[in-house]
Design a protein around this motif. Structure first.
Motif, PDB file in Angstrom:
ATOM      1  N   UNK A 163       4.252   4.560 -14.510  1.00 16.30           N
ATOM      2  CA  UNK A 163       3.236   4.273 -13.492  1.00 16.30           C
ATOM      3  C   UNK A 163       3.935   3.840 -12.197  1.00 16.30           C
ATOM      4  N   UNK A 164       4.287   4.829 -11.379  1.00 15.43           N
ATOM      5  CA  UNK A 164       5.078   4.547 -10.171  1.00 15.43           C
ATOM      6  C   UNK A 164       4.278   3.729  -9.148  1.00 15.43           C
ATOM      7  N   UNK A 165       2.945   3.834  -9.185  1.00 19.18           N
ATOM      8  CA  UNK A 165       2.118   3.028  -8.262  1.00 19.18           C
ATOM      9  C   UNK A 165       2.264   1.534  -8.576  1.00 19.18           C
ATOM     10  N   UNK A 166       2.200   1.205  -9.842  1.00 19.80           N
ATOM     11  CA  UNK A 166       2.321  -0.206 -10.234  1.00 19.80           C
ATOM     12  C   UNK A 166       3.735  -0.712  -9.970  1.00 19.80           C
ATOM     13  N   UNK A 187       0.857  -1.192   0.000  1.00 19.88           N
ATOM     14  CA  UNK A 187       0.000   0.000   0.000  1.00 19.88           C
ATOM     15  C   UNK A 187       0.891   1.239   0.000  1.00 19.88           C
ATOM     16  N   UNK A 188       0.686   2.115  -0.983  1.00 16.10           N
ATOM     17  CA  UNK A 188       1.544   3.296  -1.084  1.00 16.10           C
ATOM     18  C   UNK A 188       1.069   4.389  -0.134  1.00 16.10           C
ATOM     19  N   UNK A 189       2.031   5.128   0.428  1.00 20.13           N
ATOM     20  CA  UNK A 189       1.712   6.216   1.359  1.00 20.13           C
ATOM     21  C   UNK A 189       1.634   7.530   0.599  1.00 20.13           C
ATOM     22  N   UNK A 190       2.618   7.760  -0.265  1.00 19.09           N
ATOM     23  CA  UNK A 190       2.660   8.987  -1.038  1.00 19.09           C
ATOM     24  C   UNK A 190       3.576   8.787  -2.237  1.00 19.09           C
ATOM     25  N   UNK A 191       3.365   9.583  -3.267  1.00 16.25           N
ATOM     26  CA  UNK A 191       4.162   9.430  -4.483  1.00 16.25           C
ATOM     27  C   UNK A 191       4.259  10.761  -5.202  1.00 16.25           C
TER      28      UNK A 191
END
Lengths: 119, 119
Positions: A41-44, A27-31
């Motif tokens: 796509x930094x989330x992926x 789970x990402x906190x911030x990007x």
């Protein structure tokens, strides 16, 4: 707050495209993605990394190699620099092949304790 | 033949302890451990890496980042440098923290095409 730190790191490094603070649970906190680089796509990327970083963390412990601190990946079109922040979080930065490998690693080593202080 | 190339690389790098040529299926082809460094189990390290390298290879392809070329891992007591040789094999070298990061990466970049020529 995290986003500011990520942005400062990404913006300081020529060739960097995006940074992310990610939980090892995926789970990402911030990007932050540099304007004009939304094709990355930094989330992926972060989710894929979370799984691998978690596995390598367990492996280094089993192998009695001590805690995992850092990982780098170099692919044809993109490199990724990862720093473990603590037992639950890591920061990752995606950079183009032309970026300075040494400077990327240096900036990520500065970023991890900054983020840790904010957590 | 592979062992000679692995040994030459490991012996040239101060702080290096072992090298391995490994299939992405987790089966090792050949390995070399520096005398006196048998505490490092390069076979087990290689097997753990095979799984992670395979996953990262698929991930970089899915993310359209091109082929995975290189990975590095830094833990408290050991670092590992990995170079993909082709779609099926990679070489990995385990080094102590005091080893030169830059020289390790350079020597591994020389080793991968040597091994590829022998395969």
């Amino acid at each position: 707050m995290f986003r500011d730190s990520l942005q400062r790191t990404v913006d300081r490094l020529s060739g960097a495209v995006a940074g992310i603070l990610m939980g090892l649970d995926g789970i990402s906190v911030d990007a932050y993605t540099k304007p004009g680089e939304e094709g990355i796509d930094i989330q992926t990327i972060g989710m894929e990394l979370a799984h691998v970083v978690g596995q390598m963390r367990k492996a280094t412990e089993q192998l009695e190699s001590g805690g995992l601190r850092e990982m780098t990946l170099r692919a044809d079109k993109l490199s990724v620099f990862i720093q473990l922040v603590n037992d639950e979080y890591f920061v990752a930065c995606a950079v183009k092949p032309e970026a300075s490998f040494g400077k990327a690693r240096y900036l990520m080593r500065l970023l991890a304790p900054q983020i840790q202080a904010e957590l």
